[in-house]
Design a protein around this motif. Structure first.
Motif, PDB file in Angstrom:
ATOM      1  N   ASP A  58      18.470  10.104 -29.825  1.00 33.27           N
ATOM      2  CA  ASP A  58      18.303   8.673 -30.242  1.00 33.27           C
ATOM      3  C   ASP A  58      18.811   8.027 -29.091  1.00 33.27           C
ATOM      4  N   LYS A  59      19.414   8.495 -28.045  1.00 31.11           N
ATOM      5  CA  LYS A  59      20.064   7.739 -27.009  1.00 31.11           C
ATOM      6  C   LYS A  59      19.721   8.237 -25.739  1.00 31.11           C
ATOM      7  N   ILE A  60      18.257   8.840 -25.827  1.00 31.26           N
ATOM      8  CA  ILE A  60      17.730   9.260 -24.442  1.00 31.26           C
ATOM      9  C   ILE A  60      17.222   8.185 -23.510  1.00 31.26           C
ATOM     10  N   GLU A  61      16.437   7.133 -23.987  1.00 27.19           N
ATOM     11  CA  GLU A  61      16.183   5.969 -23.393  1.00 27.19           C
ATOM     12  C   GLU A  61      17.092   5.228 -22.397  1.00 27.19           C
ATOM     13  N   VAL A  62      18.231   5.022 -23.231  1.00 25.16           N
ATOM     14  CA  VAL A  62      19.461   4.232 -22.288  1.00 25.16           C
ATOM     15  C   VAL A  62      20.213   5.235 -21.656  1.00 25.16           C
TER      16      VAL A  62
ATOM     17  N   PHE B 299      27.060  -3.187 -19.820  1.00 24.13           N
ATOM     18  CA  PHE B 299      27.363  -2.061 -19.140  1.00 24.13           C
ATOM     19  C   PHE B 299      28.431  -1.435 -20.303  1.00 24.13           C
ATOM     20  N   HIS B 300      28.646  -0.083 -20.206  1.00 23.07           N
ATOM     21  CA  HIS B 300      29.497   0.791 -20.844  1.00 23.07           C
ATOM     22  C   HIS B 300      29.315   0.779 -22.446  1.00 23.07           C
ATOM     23  N   HIS B 301      27.957   0.882 -22.685  1.00 24.96           N
ATOM     24  CA  HIS B 301      27.666   1.055 -23.997  1.00 24.96           C
ATOM     25  C   HIS B 301      28.370   1.897 -24.978  1.00 24.96           C
ATOM     26  N   SER B 302      28.577   1.582 -26.113  1.00 24.70           N
ATOM     27  CA  SER B 302      29.274   2.104 -27.216  1.00 24.70           C
ATOM     28  C   SER B 302      28.525   3.648 -27.407  1.00 24.70           C
ATOM     29  N   PRO B 303      29.325   4.727 -27.488  1.00 27.20           N
ATOM     30  CA  PRO B 303      28.397   6.131 -27.684  1.00 27.20           C
ATOM     31  C   PRO B 303      27.998   6.192 -29.241  1.00 27.20           C
ATOM     32  N   THR B 304      28.177   4.973 -29.954  1.00 31.40           N
ATOM     33  CA  THR B 304      27.805   5.179 -31.271  1.00 31.40           C
ATOM     34  C   THR B 304      26.364   4.243 -31.421  1.00 31.40           C
ATOM     35  N   ASN B 305      25.970   3.541 -30.205  1.00 33.54           N
ATOM     36  CA  ASN B 305      24.815   2.738 -30.175  1.00 33.54           C
ATOM     37  C   ASN B 305      23.623   3.592 -29.814  1.00 33.54           C
ATOM     38  N   ASP B 306      22.557   3.470 -30.680  1.00 30.26           N
ATOM     39  CA  ASP B 306      21.394   4.178 -30.190  1.00 30.26           C
ATOM     40  C   ASP B 306      20.662   3.246 -29.563  1.00 30.26           C
ATOM     41  N   ASP B 307      19.376   3.557 -29.065  1.00 29.47           N
ATOM     42  CA  ASP B 307      18.394   2.966 -28.241  1.00 29.47           C
ATOM     43  C   ASP B 307      18.143   1.771 -28.806  1.00 29.47           C
ATOM     44  N   LYS B 308      17.671   1.614 -29.851  1.00 31.26           N
ATOM     45  CA  LYS B 308      17.310   0.440 -30.687  1.00 31.26           C
ATOM     46  C   LYS B 308      18.335  -0.623 -30.783  1.00 31.26           C
ATOM     47  N   THR B 309      19.484  -0.053 -31.139  1.00 34.74           N
ATOM     48  CA  THR B 309      20.790  -1.067 -31.087  1.00 34.74           C
ATOM     49  C   THR B 309      20.934  -1.661 -29.859  1.00 34.74           C
ATOM     50  N   ILE B 310      20.880  -0.829 -28.930  1.00 31.52           N
ATOM     51  CA  ILE B 310      21.039  -1.563 -27.388  1.00 31.52           C
ATOM     52  C   ILE B 310      20.129  -2.601 -27.173  1.00 31.52           C
TER      53      ILE B 310
ATOM     54  N   GLY C 170      30.247   4.402 -22.337  1.00 32.13           N
ATOM     55  CA  GLY C 170      31.595   4.568 -22.562  1.00 32.13           C
ATOM     56  C   GLY C 170      32.221   5.634 -23.404  1.00 32.13           C
ATOM     57  N   SER C 171      33.433   5.860 -22.993  1.00 34.87           N
ATOM     58  CA  SER C 171      34.268   6.506 -23.853  1.00 34.87           C
ATOM     59  C   SER C 171      34.125   7.989 -23.607  1.00 34.87           C
ATOM     60  N   PHE C 172      32.804   8.634 -24.061  1.00 38.44           N
ATOM     61  CA  PHE C 172      32.438   9.915 -23.797  1.00 38.44           C
ATOM     62  C   PHE C 172      30.754   9.971 -23.744  1.00 38.44           C
TER      63      PHE C 172
ATOM     64  N   GLN D  69      30.893  -3.121 -24.618  1.00 38.30           N
ATOM     65  CA  GLN D  69      31.025  -1.877 -25.615  1.00 38.30           C
ATOM     66  C   GLN D  69      30.906  -2.328 -27.047  1.00 38.30           C
ATOM     67  N   PHE D  70      31.450  -3.794 -27.590  1.00 39.45           N
ATOM     68  CA  PHE D  70      31.565  -4.010 -28.688  1.00 39.45           C
ATOM     69  C   PHE D  70      30.636  -5.254 -29.093  1.00 39.45           C
ATOM     70  N   THR D  71      30.644  -5.674 -30.295  1.00 37.81           N
ATOM     71  CA  THR D  71      30.068  -7.034 -30.736  1.00 37.81           C
ATOM     72  C   THR D  71      31.542  -7.747 -31.150  1.00 37.81           C
TER      73      THR D  71
END
Length: 276
Positions: free
Chosen positions: A21-25, A238-249, A13-15, A203-205
């Motif tokens: 650190d976001k390649i897997e997702v 869906f629409h994961h936050s652009p600040t969340n890396d793979d581990k966070t998701i 989401g967003s951009f 996108q958020f918690t």
């Protein structure tokens, strides 16, 4: 093919976020393809994931040539991939684009996108047959067995939730939705009732929502609540936050599964298959 397929080409989401650190997702912004058992194609949103989808269609030997594209709303992260969609330059394709009713007509919106200040290509340069449509109140019937309906929901300037029905199968695409303060959007709960697959903005918690009022998004906890209340079979975050890396998701996915077991976090390339 005796099954329908949902494929995720952009899940951010967003951009877009092309970070290591976001390649897997994956880092592409919103774009989801549904391919029916009869090889008909329905596409939701035209984020940067729309670009690799278009490239793939040109490589397919039996690619569907009639493309039906439904835009949830016209914010940049949901339309920017439009500018790099290869099939527009092929006379073999017919591209039917539907967007929600807005302050500008859909023709005016695309005229702005193609303003020479921002982009050198104009619509008359396309080779494909190109149809722009405001999504009608009664929905769009693509065939005897395929129908798309919509429900407007809360987001800055509004956005559409889309429900795709293929015979008795229900797939709901609900992104960029902010629920009313302190409660869930009951119109959406009703609209997604008994969906086979719910693709939902996460996108958020819940804690992050407190600092993001008016941003137009929801939390993964709200997703699981709606999935339970609406008797959904499969929930896709869906629409994961652009600040969340793979581990966070991955962590969010596991926590969501503790509340609604049949939950998965969308990843680029993820395919969900549904028997026809």
């Amino acid at each position: 093919m005796n099954e329908h397929m949902i494929k995720f080409w952009g899940v951010r989401g967003s951009f877009p976020t092309p970070d290591r650190d976001k390649i897997e997702v994956g880092g592409h912004s919103s774009c989801v393809e549904v391919r029916t058992a009869e090889n008909q194609i329905i596409i939701f949103d035209m984020g940067t994931g729309f670009v690799p989808l278009g490239n793939n269609l040109l490589l397919e030997k039996k690619s569907p040539k009639n493309l039906n594209i439904f835009i949830s709303h016209f914010h940049w992260d949901h339309i920017i991939g439009y500018l790099g969609f290869s099939p527009f330059f092929s006379k073999d394709f017919t591209c039917n684009i539907y967007g929600k009713e807005d302050k500008l007509s859909i023709e005016e919106i695309f005229k702005y996108i193609h303003h020479f200040t921002f982009w050198p290509v104009k619509i008359p340069m396309y080779q494909a047959k190109f149809n722009l449509n405001t999504f009608p109140d009664e929905g769009v019937k693509l065939s005897k067995s395929i129908k798309v309906t919509s429900c407007i929901h809360g987001h800055p300037n509004g956005a559409n939730t889309y429900k795709l029905e293929i015979d008795d199968i229900k797939i709901v695409y609900c992104t960029d939705i902010e629920h009313p303060n302190g409660k869930l959007n009951h119109n959406i709960i009703k609209f997604v009732q008994n969906a086979d697959v719910l693709i939902k903005d996460a996108q958020f918690t819940d804690n992050q929502l407190k600092d993001h009022k008016g941003w137009g998004h929801s939390s993964w906890q709200q997703c699981t609540k709606i999935a339970n209340l609406a008797n959904v079979k499969q929930l896709v975050l869906f629409h994961h936050s652009p600040t969340n890396d793979d581990k966070t998701i991955l962590k969010i996915e596991k926590e969501a599964q503790n509340i609604f077991p049949n939950t998965i976090a969308a990843r680029e390339g993820l395919e969900i298959r549904i028997p026809a």
